[in-house]
Design an enzyme around this catalytic site. Structure first.
Site, PDB file in Angstrom:
ATOM      1  N   GLY A  27      14.983 -22.947  48.528  1.00  0.00           N
ATOM      2  CA  GLY A  27      14.548 -22.206  49.704  1.00  0.00           C
ATOM      3  C   GLY A  27      13.770 -20.955  49.363  1.00  0.00           C
ATOM      4  O   GLY A  27      14.251 -20.096  48.617  1.00  0.00           O
TER       5      GLY A  27
ATOM      6  N   GLY B 268      12.697 -18.627  51.610  1.00  0.00           N
ATOM      7  CA  GLY B 268      12.712 -17.705  52.743  1.00  0.00           C
ATOM      8  C   GLY B 268      13.022 -16.291  52.294  1.00  0.00           C
ATOM      9  O   GLY B 268      12.853 -15.944  51.117  1.00  0.00           O
ATOM     10  N   PHE B 269      13.520 -15.466  53.205  1.00  0.00           N
ATOM     11  CA  PHE B 269      13.805 -14.070  52.878  1.00  0.00           C
ATOM     12  C   PHE B 269      14.809 -13.951  51.732  1.00  0.00           C
ATOM     13  O   PHE B 269      14.614 -13.173  50.800  1.00  0.00           O
ATOM     14  CB  PHE B 269      14.350 -13.337  54.112  1.00  0.00           C
TER      15      PHE B 269
ATOM     16  N   VAL C  87      14.661 -31.107  49.020  1.00  0.00           N
ATOM     17  CA  VAL C  87      15.910 -31.408  48.319  1.00  0.00           C
ATOM     18  C   VAL C  87      16.765 -32.302  49.208  1.00  0.00           C
ATOM     19  O   VAL C  87      17.036 -31.975  50.360  1.00  0.00           O
ATOM     20  CB  VAL C  87      16.672 -30.122  47.953  1.00  0.00           C
TER      21      VAL C  87
ATOM     22  N   GLU D  60      10.568 -12.281  73.205  1.00  0.00           N
ATOM     23  CA  GLU D  60       9.247 -11.910  72.696  1.00  0.00           C
ATOM     24  C   GLU D  60       8.187 -12.928  73.103  1.00  0.00           C
ATOM     25  O   GLU D  60       7.062 -12.565  73.451  1.00  0.00           O
ATOM     26  CB  GLU D  60       9.313 -11.751  71.178  1.00  0.00           C
TER      27      GLU D  60
ATOM     28  N   ASP E 186      20.978 -17.237  56.213  1.00  0.00           N
ATOM     29  CA  ASP E 186      21.436 -17.933  57.415  1.00  0.00           C
ATOM     30  C   ASP E 186      22.443 -19.038  57.117  1.00  0.00           C
ATOM     31  O   ASP E 186      23.333 -19.304  57.918  1.00  0.00           O
ATOM     32  CB  ASP E 186      20.238 -18.550  58.153  1.00  0.00           C
TER      33      ASP E 186
ATOM     34  N   ALA F 132      17.076 -11.575  59.191  1.00  0.00           N
ATOM     35  CA  ALA F 132      16.436 -11.312  57.895  1.00  0.00           C
ATOM     36  C   ALA F 132      17.217 -10.320  57.036  1.00  0.00           C
ATOM     37  O   ALA F 132      17.321 -10.500  55.821  1.00  0.00           O
ATOM     38  CB  ALA F 132      15.010 -10.806  58.121  1.00  0.00           C
ATOM     39  N   GLN F 133      17.773  -9.275  57.640  1.00  0.00           N
ATOM     40  CA  GLN F 133      18.400  -8.222  56.849  1.00  0.00           C
ATOM     41  C   GLN F 133      19.586  -8.697  56.005  1.00  0.00           C
ATOM     42  O   GLN F 133      19.666  -8.380  54.813  1.00  0.00           O
ATOM     43  CB  GLN F 133      18.811  -7.049  57.748  1.00  0.00           C
TER      44      GLN F 133
END
Length: 434
Positions: free
Chosen positions: A15, A17-18, A83, A174, A305, A322-323
């Site tokens: 992965g 990602g972040f 994967v 949003e 996540d 994200a944090q």
């Protein structure tokens, strides 16, 4: 996978990602060989995907090549693959392109849209978890308007320009605000032969308030902003089905619409192979201890996540944002180095830096640990934080210039149908599921 042999321990990260990128950066100077696997060759900045979906930004401005992130790192490798399974007994990752052994495995596969088992909603609605999905939404929105100018059937035309967003979290809020601004300033110019006033933007929330993970003050401010923009908010309403034309709910309320965007929930993107005791049912997350080690394994970790680190403060794990992913990735980079030196690892402690959401031009809400505010200043804070968080100077510059242009001209020049979107047939959908 054609990875060179190394005398150093091999860390395989699934992965980009972040969490995965944060870990990779932290391992840059550590004495390990790192192999990063992802089904895309880019890191996707998810918080701005709604702007791609509504034509405010092009996809390239929120994506960054993974190979460019690691190109100057020694003994770092990237492989483009999906994967399929983890062989925990033989310590191997099984992917479409082959198998790879690991000394330490890090699962950072992120999350996917949760349809709560409703296959018809999954088949007929739109999700927005990836850049391709954002581009699909953009194409469908514009194609609907192109189709609306061709039909004389009033019911069909209303269905084509009626948009329903299910889920009142940050993404739904949003996206609703962005669509409302398109209606207000752009679509009436692009389609003068359509009565744009008939366009509806409906936001459905199953709970009693939108942005329910934020403060009540921010929630109320966001609701007021959206209502002033013309968004209809339906609270305490749960969608039970969508057949491609009609939304049914747990009440007598129904909606006739050609476009449903589902942002009502997420679940972990699980990789097969782990013991069932390590998994949290329904939300599909992986149980980890305070060091992000997967429960039942000493050499497998999970981040972001996908990881559920249950504690007194976070009984259901940290928020899927994200944090936590960034902070866990950075700490695990240090902990892996400590592990290799036979030193005790440091327990993870989440530092909540706050949350925010933008509702449109000069409108945003921000929750900090001890303070919350909304309006123009919150909007500038939101812009600064998101610009700062983007990877790459070029991306920061492009996004900033786009925002300046859009603000001055009140325009979104990315409203292009680059690749027409066609909904999957029932047969294709079932085939993909199998």
């Amino acid at each position: 996978m054609n990875i060179p042999h190394s005398t150093l321990p091999r860390v395989v990260i699934i992965g980009g990602g972040f969490a995965g990128i944060a870990l990779a950066k932290k391992l840059k100077t550590k004495k390990v060989q790192v192999v990063l696997l992802d089904k895309h060759n880019y890191h996707n900045f998810q918080p701005l995907m709604y702007q791609v979906a509504t034509g405010g930004l092009e996809a390239g401005s929120i994506a960054y090549p993974i190979r460019k992130v690691i190109q100057e790192y020694d003994d770092f490798y990237f492989r483009l693959t999906n994967v399929e399974e983890i062989d925990t007994v033989n310590k191997k990752v099984i992917a479409e392109i082959g198998e790879l052994s690991y000394d330490y495995l890090v699962i950072a596969t992120g999350s996917k849209t949760n349809y709560f088992g409703n296959k018809e909603i999954e088949r007929n609605s739109m999700a927005m978890k990836t850049i391709p999905q954002s581009l699909n939404i953009r194409s469908l929105i514009l194609e609907n308007f192109e189709q609306a100018v061709l039909t004389k059937d009033v019911a069909e035309q209303n269905s084509l320009i009626n948009f329903v967003l299910v889920g009142g979290g940050p993404t739904g809020v949003e996206l609703s605000g962005a669509l409302a601004e398109m209606k207000k300033a752009i679509l009436q110019k692009d389609y003068p032969d359509l009565d744009i006033a008939k366009m509806q933007i409906n936001l459905i929330q199953s709970g009693d308030r939108i942005l329910n993970t934020m403060s009540e003050k921010s929630s109320a401010a966001a609701e007021k902003f959206l209502e002033n923009l013309g968004v209809k908010i339906w609270k305490n309403v749960r969608v039970t089905n969508y057949d491609g034309r009609t939304i049914t709910t747990n009440s007598d309320l129904t909606f006739e619409t050609a476009t449903v965007i589902w942002t009502a929930g997420v679940q972990g993107a699980i990789v097969a192979g782990l013991d069932s005791k390590s998994l949290v049912e329904k939300v599909e997350r992986i149980r980890v201890n305070e060091f992000n080690q997967v429960v039942g394994y000493s050499d497998i970790f999970a981040l972001g996540d996908i990881a559920s680190m249950e504690s007194e403060l976070y009984p259901q794990g940290h928020p899927m944002m994200a944090q936590p992913a960034l902070q866990q990735g950075k700490l695990l980079g240090e902990n892996l180095a400590r592990l290799l030196q036979n030193k005790p690892m440091k327990a993870f402690e989440y530092k909540d830096k706050g949350s925010m959401a933008t509702i449109g031009r000069n409108k945003a809400v921000v929750d900090l640990p001890n303070y919350n505010f909304s309006g123009v200043f919150a909007w500038f804070v939101w812009m600064f934080v998101h610009l700062f968080s983007l990877i790459g100077f070029k991306n920061k510059a492009v996004v900033f210039l786009n925002w300046v242009y859009n603000y001055i001209r009140f325009d979104r020049e990315g409203r292009l149908i680059i690749r027409p979107y066609k909904k999957k047939s029932f047969t294709t959908f079932i085939s993909d599921e199998i």
